[in-house]
Write an enzyme that holds these catalytic residues in place. Structure first.
Site, mmCIF file in Angstrom:
data_model
loop_
_atom_site.group_PDB
_atom_site.id
_atom_site.type_symbol
_atom_site.label_atom_id
_atom_site.label_comp_id
_atom_site.label_asym_id
_atom_site.label_seq_id
_atom_site.Cartn_x
_atom_site.Cartn_y
_atom_site.Cartn_z
ATOM 1 N N GLU A 205 10.276 17.144 14.009
ATOM 2 C CA GLU A 205 10.607 16.943 12.596
ATOM 3 C C GLU A 205 9.795 17.925 11.753
ATOM 4 O O GLU A 205 8.572 17.961 11.835
ATOM 5 C CB GLU A 205 10.254 15.506 12.173
ATOM 6 N N CYS B 109 14.141 11.263 5.122
ATOM 7 C CA CYS B 109 14.340 10.874 6.524
ATOM 8 C C CYS B 109 15.811 10.985 6.897
ATOM 9 O O CYS B 109 16.155 10.943 8.064
ATOM 10 C CB CYS B 109 13.835 9.469 6.766
ATOM 11 N N GLU C 252 -0.989 7.349 -0.589
ATOM 12 C CA GLU C 252 -2.077 7.773 -1.477
ATOM 13 C C GLU C 252 -1.754 9.091 -2.179
ATOM 14 O O GLU C 252 -2.383 9.450 -3.165
ATOM 15 C CB GLU C 252 -3.389 7.877 -0.691
ATOM 16 N N LYS D 22 0.859 -1.199 0.000
ATOM 17 C CA LYS D 22 0.000 0.000 0.000
ATOM 18 C C LYS D 22 0.893 1.246 0.000
ATOM 19 O O LYS D 22 1.396 1.672 1.034
ATOM 20 C CB LYS D 22 -0.934 0.030 1.224
ATOM 21 N N SER E 192 5.790 8.613 9.283
ATOM 22 C CA SER E 192 6.078 9.497 10.412
ATOM 23 C C SER E 192 6.038 8.712 11.727
ATOM 24 O O SER E 192 5.394 7.654 11.817
ATOM 25 C CB SER E 192 5.039 10.619 10.431
HETATM 26 P P1 NAD Z 1 2.773 9.273 7.058
HETATM 27 O O1 NAD Z 1 3.074 8.655 8.381
HETATM 28 O O2 NAD Z 1 1.779 10.370 7.008
HETATM 29 O O3 NAD Z 1 2.222 8.157 6.035
HETATM 30 C C1 NAD Z 1 2.912 6.957 5.817
HETATM 31 C C2 NAD Z 1 1.926 5.872 5.426
HETATM 32 O O4 NAD Z 1 1.008 5.660 6.504
HETATM 33 C C3 NAD Z 1 1.087 6.212 4.198
HETATM 34 O O5 NAD Z 1 0.977 5.055 3.409
HETATM 35 C C4 NAD Z 1 -0.250 6.636 4.784
HETATM 36 O O6 NAD Z 1 -1.331 6.283 3.952
HETATM 37 C C5 NAD Z 1 -0.345 5.869 6.080
HETATM 38 N N1 NAD Z 1 -0.998 6.627 7.144
HETATM 39 C C6 NAD Z 1 -0.960 7.979 7.339
HETATM 40 N N2 NAD Z 1 -1.655 8.315 8.442
HETATM 41 C C7 NAD Z 1 -2.130 7.160 8.966
HETATM 42 C C8 NAD Z 1 -2.911 6.859 10.113
HETATM 43 N N3 NAD Z 1 -3.349 7.802 10.942
HETATM 44 N N4 NAD Z 1 -3.213 5.573 10.345
HETATM 45 C C9 NAD Z 1 -2.785 4.596 9.511
HETATM 46 N N5 NAD Z 1 -2.049 4.829 8.417
HETATM 47 C C10 NAD Z 1 -1.713 6.088 8.147
HETATM 48 O O7 NAD Z 1 4.171 9.711 6.422
HETATM 49 P P2 NAD Z 1 4.400 10.578 5.104
HETATM 50 O O8 NAD Z 1 4.027 11.988 5.388
HETATM 51 O O9 NAD Z 1 3.829 9.894 3.927
HETATM 52 O O10 NAD Z 1 5.986 10.454 4.979
HETATM 53 C C11 NAD Z 1 6.889 11.292 5.639
HETATM 54 C C12 NAD Z 1 7.400 10.664 6.908
HETATM 55 O O11 NAD Z 1 8.059 9.433 6.619
HETATM 56 C C13 NAD Z 1 8.447 11.517 7.601
HETATM 57 O O12 NAD Z 1 8.191 11.501 8.974
HETATM 58 C C14 NAD Z 1 9.755 10.819 7.295
HETATM 59 O O13 NAD Z 1 10.791 11.031 8.237
HETATM 60 C C15 NAD Z 1 9.320 9.394 7.284
HETATM 61 N N6 NAD Z 1 10.254 8.555 6.555
HETATM 62 C C16 NAD Z 1 11.070 7.751 7.292
HETATM 63 C C17 NAD Z 1 12.006 6.957 6.650
HETATM 64 C C18 NAD Z 1 12.925 6.093 7.464
HETATM 65 O O14 NAD Z 1 13.705 5.358 6.874
HETATM 66 N N7 NAD Z 1 12.886 6.147 8.771
HETATM 67 C C19 NAD Z 1 12.093 6.971 5.257
HETATM 68 C C20 NAD Z 1 11.227 7.789 4.530
HETATM 69 C C21 NAD Z 1 10.298 8.581 5.209
#
Ligand code: NAD
Length: 501
Positions: free
Chosen positions: A402, A301, A196, A193, A246
């Site tokens: 962050e 990240c 989106e 998944k 996140s």
């Molecule tokens: P996000 O947490 O908003 O979303 C990530 C995934 O989770 C998406 O597929 C989204 O659909 C789903 N999601 C979002 N909110 C949700 C919820 N409340 N319940 C269940 N699923 C949910 O992250 P983002 O904004 O897409 O990406 C940026 C974040 O990812 C930053 O915090 C970044 O640091 C992190 N990141 C970390 C790494 C790592 O290796 N640690 C790598 C890339 C990105």
């Protein structure tokens, strides 16, 4: 509606999307099937504001169908010899090379990063497929004869069943490939998944995986948001979940999936510190800091977020970073002159700008302010210019949370000890760097620092596919990290056989 592109772009048309008039279908059991969900989202180009396609936000039923397809593909796939499974990945690798430019262009179209950055990420994506091609060797077990007189013992690795991968917006081609090539190479089936916000890059890659000939149900793609994620976390037939996103969501994923009896690896957010020692060549260190902070518009990240300048490194570092920040050229990622693209969405822009407002209100000094940035040709783009704060205290919100945008905060330390202490005050521990010409300082830093990915004279410490990727503290929930040998551990169970004949 076909995937529409800005006037300068040519030739990006996803067949699977075009055949459903711009609705991005799921890929379940080897077929493209749009979700029947009434909830939809526009996928837009963050630089031009143009709509690229429409994503339906899948329901629990969609997830259930994908898991059922994966479940029924599993018995035959696990019996497929690893060398034959690897051949599908070799084929995929060839197709990814053939379509490298197009995939990178799609990454830029939906995410906004520059084409050069997009290409770098697609290269990293492919390296994971290459690494997973080594599965006949990677998956071997161990044997010891005579654990007791006439008794031998061996471990064999076996696939477990159905896994799921849930991924973020910032690396739409690469991050899903941190996971699914290893899951299927080891003989599991998987439901992916993607975010989106950026579903098209993985859509294109799955089109190519279809062409590579993976049997129906081995790889499934379900587009959606929390509703689909919750269905994954609670599904009794999913054995494990790989997540990147996140930290608050990573924590939720870790807790909920574990409650439902699953293996979990959940990679979260970051606040990466870069320590610049007074003995570092300042020009070199400033270049490293600038590309770490402003590369990919800070949406990495591994992006540096706090520069900790030790003693006399402070003033020259500040001067050079400020000059570089002011000179970076903002623009559309497909334009070769662009050095920094937009942030991913209007909402994300508001978030980043909100942090800059808050930093100012808290008393930090704004040296370079990116809030007013504009690109005349693209008035609908989500622009935030490079931003630099000085006099930031670690307990200020901008010093500890962050931001995930092109914002650097500058702090001062009196010694390496003080710098390390400052790094350790953070709730995150994803990546960190030191710039120094002293082997002793570098050794001290890597030995003592409680952060998992460390750069020595490197601004973005990105482990390659054959090393583990992931942080610690609030940046990582789980124990086995992404890719490297950890991937093989995560996606297999170790059976121990003790024999006497
Ligand atoms: P996000 O947490 O908003 O979303 C990530 C995934 O989770 C998406 O597929 C989204 O659909 C789903 N999601 C979002 N909110 C949700 C919820 N409340 N319940 C269940 N699923 C949910 O992250 P983002 O904004 O897409 O990406 C940026 C974040 O990812 C930053 O915090 C970044 O640091 C992190 N990141 C970390 C790494 C790592 O290796 N640690 C790598 C890339 C990105």
């Amino acid at each position: 509606m076909a995937v529409s592109v800005a006037p300068r772009d040519t030739g990006v048309l996803l067949a699977s999307v075009a055949s459903f008039r711009g609705i991005i279908p799921n890929y379940i059991g080897g077929e493209w099937t749009p979700s029947a969900s009434p909830r939809e989202l526009d996928v837009t180009n963050p630089a031009t504001g143009e709509r690229l396609a429409v994503v339906r936000l899948s329901t629990a039923d969609d997830v259930g169908r994908a898991v059922a397809a994966a479940r029924s593909a599993f018995p035959a796939w696990r019996e497929t010899p690893p060398v034959e499974r690897a051949r599908k990945l070799f084929r995929l690798k060839m197709l990814l090379e053939e379509h490298f430019q197009d995939i990178a262009r799609i990454v830029t179209l939906e995410n906004g990063k520059t084409l050069a950055e997009a290409k770098g990420s697609v290269r990293r994506a492919i390296e994971n497929v290459e690494h997973a091609c080594g599965i006949p060797t990677l998956m071997m077990g161990q044997t010891l004869e005579d654990v007791a007189h006439g008794i031998d013992c061996e471990t064999v690795r076996q696939p477990i069943g159905v896994f799921a991968a849930i991924t973020p917006f910032n690396f739409p081609a690469m991050v899903p490939l941190w996971f699914w090539p290893y899951a299927v190479a080891t003989g599991n089936c998987i439901v992916v998944k993607p975010s989106e916000q950026v579903p098209l890059s993985q859509q294109r890659i799955v089109e190519l995986a279809h062409e590579a000939g993976f049997p129906a149900g081995v790889l499934n793609l379900v587009h959606g948001d929390k509703e689909a994620v919750d269905a994954i976390l609670r599904h009794p037939e999913i054995a494990g979940v790989s997540f990147v996103g996140s930290s608050p969501v990573a924590r939720y994923i870790y807790r909920t999936a574990a409650e439902h009896g699953k293996r979990v690896q959940a990679l979260g957010g970051a606040k990466n510190h870069m320590v610049v020692m007074p003995d570092a060549p300042v020009e070199f260190a400033a270049d490293g800091v600038v590309s770490s902070v402003y590369g990919c518009t800070g949406q990495r990240c591994l992006a540096g977020s706090v520069a900790v300048a030790v003693e006399k490194a402070y003033a020259p570092l500040k001067e050079r970073v400020a000059a570089a920040a002011k000179s970076l050229r903002l623009g559309y990622g497909l334009d070769p002159a662009t050095q920094m693209g937009p942030v991913v969405s209007r909402k994300h822009r508001e978030r980043v700008v909100g942090y800059i407002d808050q930093g100012e209100a808290e008393g930090a000094k704004l040296v370079v302010d990116g809030r007013g940035a504009r690109v005349d040709e693209y008035p609908r783009g989500h622009w935030v210019g490079p931003t630099l704060f000085d006099q930031v205290q670690p307990d200020m919100v901008i010093g500890k949370e962050e931001i995930f945008g092109p914002v650097l905060t500058l702090s001062r330390a009196g010694s390496l000890d003080e710098a390390i202490e400052l790094v350790h005050r953070s709730g995150y521990a994803n990546a960190t760097s030191i710039f120094t010409s002293s082997g002793r300082a570098a050794r001290e830093f890597r030995y003592r620092i409680g952060v998992s990915m460390i750069g020595v004279n490197i601004g973005v410490a990105a482990p390659m596919a054959f090393f583990p990727f992931g942080g610690t503290k609030g940046s990582f929930y789980g124990d086995l990290k992404a890719h490297g040998r950890d991937a093989i551990e995560f996606y297999t169970d170790k059976k121990v056989v003790i024999s006497r004949w």
